[in-house]
Design a protein around this motif. Structure first.
Motif, PDB file in Angstrom:
ATOM      1  N   GLY A  54      15.045  11.158 -16.869  1.00  0.00           N
ATOM      2  CA  GLY A  54      14.481   9.829 -17.113  1.00  0.00           C
ATOM      3  C   GLY A  54      13.068   9.905 -17.665  1.00  0.00           C
ATOM      4  O   GLY A  54      12.697   9.112 -18.538  1.00  0.00           O
ATOM      5  N   LEU A  55      12.287  10.897 -17.200  1.00  0.00           N
ATOM      6  CA  LEU A  55      10.920  11.055 -17.688  1.00  0.00           C
ATOM      7  C   LEU A  55      10.913  11.418 -19.175  1.00  0.00           C
ATOM      8  O   LEU A  55      10.145  10.852 -19.958  1.00  0.00           O
ATOM      9  CB  LEU A  55      10.198  12.127 -16.881  1.00  0.00           C
ATOM     10  CG  LEU A  55       8.782  12.475 -17.358  1.00  0.00           C
ATOM     11  CD1 LEU A  55       7.865  11.263 -17.264  1.00  0.00           C
ATOM     12  CD2 LEU A  55       8.213  13.643 -16.550  1.00  0.00           C
TER      13      LEU A  55
ATOM     14  N   ASP B 272      15.528  12.435 -12.330  1.00  0.00           N
ATOM     15  CA  ASP B 272      14.225  11.823 -12.551  1.00  0.00           C
ATOM     16  C   ASP B 272      13.487  12.489 -13.708  1.00  0.00           C
ATOM     17  O   ASP B 272      12.765  11.833 -14.468  1.00  0.00           O
ATOM     18  CB  ASP B 272      13.382  11.842 -11.276  1.00  0.00           C
ATOM     19  CG  ASP B 272      13.225  13.234 -10.694  1.00  0.00           C
ATOM     20  OD1 ASP B 272      13.951  14.157 -11.118  1.00  0.00           O
ATOM     21  OD2 ASP B 272      12.376  13.406  -9.792  1.00  0.00           O
TER      22      ASP B 272
ATOM     23  N   ALA C 157      12.991   5.132 -16.534  1.00  0.00           N
ATOM     24  CA  ALA C 157      12.125   5.407 -15.385  1.00  0.00           C
ATOM     25  C   ALA C 157      12.719   4.810 -14.104  1.00  0.00           C
ATOM     26  O   ALA C 157      12.760   5.460 -13.058  1.00  0.00           O
ATOM     27  CB  ALA C 157      10.728   4.848 -15.638  1.00  0.00           C
TER      28      ALA C 157
ATOM     29  N   GLY D   9      16.026   6.780 -13.231  1.00  0.00           N
ATOM     30  CA  GLY D   9      15.826   8.092 -12.618  1.00  0.00           C
ATOM     31  C   GLY D   9      15.547   7.986 -11.125  1.00  0.00           C
ATOM     32  O   GLY D   9      16.099   8.746 -10.326  1.00  0.00           O
ATOM     33  N   VAL D  10      14.714   7.008 -10.751  1.00  0.00           N
ATOM     34  CA  VAL D  10      14.401   6.811  -9.332  1.00  0.00           C
ATOM     35  C   VAL D  10      15.599   6.229  -8.593  1.00  0.00           C
ATOM     36  O   VAL D  10      15.951   6.653  -7.480  1.00  0.00           O
ATOM     37  CB  VAL D  10      13.175   5.886  -9.187  1.00  0.00           C
ATOM     38  CG1 VAL D  10      12.925   5.568  -7.711  1.00  0.00           C
ATOM     39  CG2 VAL D  10      11.947   6.528  -9.809  1.00  0.00           C
TER      40      VAL D  10
ATOM     41  N   ASP E 256      16.188  17.521 -12.156  1.00  0.00           N
ATOM     42  CA  ASP E 256      17.122  16.477 -11.747  1.00  0.00           C
ATOM     43  C   ASP E 256      17.024  15.247 -12.646  1.00  0.00           C
ATOM     44  O   ASP E 256      16.330  15.242 -13.666  1.00  0.00           O
ATOM     45  CB  ASP E 256      16.853  16.096 -10.284  1.00  0.00           C
ATOM     46  CG  ASP E 256      17.160  17.252  -9.327  1.00  0.00           C
ATOM     47  OD1 ASP E 256      18.124  17.989  -9.602  1.00  0.00           O
ATOM     48  OD2 ASP E 256      16.434  17.399  -8.328  1.00  0.00           O
TER      49      ASP E 256
ATOM     50  N   TRP F 240      24.334  10.960 -16.460  1.00  0.00           N
ATOM     51  CA  TRP F 240      24.204  11.751 -15.234  1.00  0.00           C
ATOM     52  C   TRP F 240      25.511  11.770 -14.445  1.00  0.00           C
ATOM     53  O   TRP F 240      25.887  12.784 -13.862  1.00  0.00           O
ATOM     54  CB  TRP F 240      23.062  11.219 -14.372  1.00  0.00           C
ATOM     55  CG  TRP F 240      22.518  12.286 -13.469  1.00  0.00           C
ATOM     56  CD1 TRP F 240      22.711  12.427 -12.131  1.00  0.00           C
ATOM     57  CD2 TRP F 240      21.717  13.385 -13.878  1.00  0.00           C
ATOM     58  NE1 TRP F 240      22.079  13.548 -11.670  1.00  0.00           N
ATOM     59  CE2 TRP F 240      21.454  14.152 -12.718  1.00  0.00           C
ATOM     60  CE3 TRP F 240      21.187  13.794 -15.091  1.00  0.00           C
ATOM     61  CZ2 TRP F 240      20.681  15.322 -12.754  1.00  0.00           C
ATOM     62  CZ3 TRP F 240      20.416  14.953 -15.133  1.00  0.00           C
ATOM     63  CH2 TRP F 240      20.179  15.693 -13.971  1.00  0.00           C
TER      64      TRP F 240
ATOM     65  N   THR G 238      18.501   8.680  -7.841  1.00  0.00           N
ATOM     66  CA  THR G 238      18.155   9.556  -6.717  1.00  0.00           C
ATOM     67  C   THR G 238      18.220   8.803  -5.390  1.00  0.00           C
ATOM     68  O   THR G 238      18.666   9.339  -4.368  1.00  0.00           O
ATOM     69  CB  THR G 238      16.744  10.140  -6.914  1.00  0.00           C
ATOM     70  OG1 THR G 238      16.704  10.845  -8.160  1.00  0.00           O
ATOM     71  CG2 THR G 238      16.388  11.094  -5.781  1.00  0.00           C
TER      72      THR G 238
ATOM     73  N   THR H  97      11.755   8.464 -21.191  1.00  0.00           N
ATOM     74  CA  THR H  97      10.637   7.525 -21.190  1.00  0.00           C
ATOM     75  C   THR H  97       9.544   7.970 -22.143  1.00  0.00           C
ATOM     76  O   THR H  97       8.982   7.162 -22.895  1.00  0.00           O
ATOM     77  CB  THR H  97      10.069   7.390 -19.771  1.00  0.00           C
ATOM     78  OG1 THR H  97      11.080   6.865 -18.902  1.00  0.00           O
ATOM     79  CG2 THR H  97       8.862   6.457 -19.750  1.00  0.00           C
TER      80      THR H  97
END
Length: 431
Positions: free
Chosen positions: A269-270, A266, A169, A172-173, A264, A46, A176, A273
């Motif tokens: 990341g999803l 997240d 996961a 990603g959070v 974005d 990222w 942000t 995952t």
């Protein structure tokens, strides 16, 4: 000759290898460290996209730099694994990786990070990882012994993919919320867990093997040994092609998330995952498998993996891509664990490090070639191209391997029936 006791039980279970204290220490440290590693991978991709204004080629370049040293150093890492104490070697490579993560985190948090910084640190991390990988792979059997090796390989994959679920996961959070820099710093701290586990091991409980003597020509000897085994050639050639073009998900998923669906970090990341959920399921199945699997399962998994990856690349919606990544991850994990089982279980102990070094060369060494090509295809053709092209190439590679396996089986059958078959010096291909 093996020294030590396997302590294998008569009633094998999913967690057989965890009956070994040294392996428990290893697995506990690994889960923490690997969560940090996956957080850094997501953050690095990222950060590169952010610094390059969404340039997929830049992501391909940083991946090439990170995995490029494998082309030069992985087999030498295997030589070191055959010669020296693997536990001490791993402590050194883990400490180096922690330092590189720390430096990148400080540059990023300080607001002075530039794209070339990421490139340089990716290259340095790649050098450490190229040595670490064959040592790590060949160390497994010394922790658990030959009886529990298939189960330990499966549990290693479960640990890796559990971290692959949790790490992206969290990343990603966290990206942000606090930015990529703090993710890199968290990864640097996570290496303390695996380092502590290695330090706490009881060395007298390791399953020691006689080390290879220090002499010239050991790299060539490793390649000659592999070339003399037709089954190993099939495995390594297929792994090389599939991993170069098919198993390139960090590039493929980051690009399709940002440039196709406009989402974005997240969402990236999803997807990572979800892919890891599939690989975790595959790892669980692998850990339950008894004995060494054969080449037929290996080539079948390459073909099925390619089919699911192609379908994911063609899926019209974000959630359809996510759904298809689950079976793709499951079959990808089957492909890689079957390959490692065949290699580790069928080679002499004093050659295992070099063979695993050649495996890592095939598994990761193609990334510097495949990543820029797939990044270019994503920019010029379509962001979906890395998944579609990777899937098609994997299907072709698996099909070619299936033809070779079938012909080898027929030749072996004919030879056993008393029919003269040329070039039967190589070990027969088994299914």
């Amino acid at each position: 000759m093996w020294r030590g006791s396997s302590g294998a039980t008569d009633r094998p279970s999913l967690f057989d290898a965890l009956h070994t204290r040294n392996y428990r220490l290893w697995a506990s440290g690994q889960i923490v460290s690997l969560i940090g590693t996956w957080m850094q991978r997501i953050a690095q991709d990222w950060l590169v996209l952010t610094l390059s204004d969404g340039n997929a080629v830049a992501v391909g370049i940083v991946m090439a730099l990170q995995f490029g040293p494998t082309l030069v150093l992985s087999v030498w890492g295997g030589v070191l694994a055959d010669r020296y104490d693997k536990r001490r070697l791993l402590m050194g490579t883990q400490a180096a990786a922690a330092v590189f993560g720390l430096v990148l985190g400080l540059l990023d948090v300080g607001g002075v990070v530039e794209l070339w910084h990421v490139y340089v640190l990716a290259l340095l991390l790649g050098c450490s990882s190229a040595v670490d990988a064959p040592v790590r792979q060949s160390f497994t059997i010394e922790m658990v012994g030959p009886d529990r090796l298939p189960n330990a390989i499966g549990l290693n994959s479960m640990t890796f993919n559990l971290a692959r679920i949790v790490g992206p996961a969290i990343a990603g959070v966290a990206i942000t919320a606090v930015g990529t820099g703090w993710v890199f710093l968290a990864n640097a701290v996570s290496f303390a867990a695996v380092f502590a586990g290695l330090a706490a091991m009881r060395t007298d409980e390791l399953f020691r093997v006689d080390r290879a003597p220090r002499q010239s020509g050991q790299v060539r000897e490793g390649f000659r040994y592999v070339a003399s085994r037709r089954d190993l050639c099939v495995v390594l050639a297929t792994v090389s092609v599939v991993s170069t073009f098919g198993i390139n998900f960090p590039l493929a998923l980051s690009v399709i998330t940002r440039n196709t669906f406009g989402r974005d970090a997240d969402a990236y990341g999803l997807l990572s995952t979800v892919l890891a959920v599939g690989t975790l399921i595959g790892a669980t199945l692998a850990a339950r498998r008894r004995g060494t699997p054969g080449l037929r399962l290996f080539v079948a998994s390459a073909i099925v993996f390619g089919i699911f990856e192609t379908a994911a690349g063609l899926a019209p919606a974000f959630w359809a891509v996510a759904a298809l990544l689950i079976p793709a991850g499951l079959v990808q994990l089957t492909f890689s664990t079957v390959a490692m089982n065949i290699l580790q279980a069928t080679v002499p102990s004093d050659m295992r490090g070099r063979v695993m070094g050649i495996y890592m060369l095939c598994f990761l060494g193609g990334t510097p070639i495949g990543s820029p090509i797939l990044g270019w295809a994503a920019d010029v053709l379509d962001p979906r191209a890395p998944l579609v092209l990777g899937g098609i190439v994997s299907v072709v590679a698996g099909t070619v391997a299936a033809v070779v396996v079938t012909r080898g089986a027929r030749a072996t059958s004919a030879d056993s029936a008393g029919v003269a078959v040329p070039d039967q010096k190589n070990q027969p291909i088994s299914g």
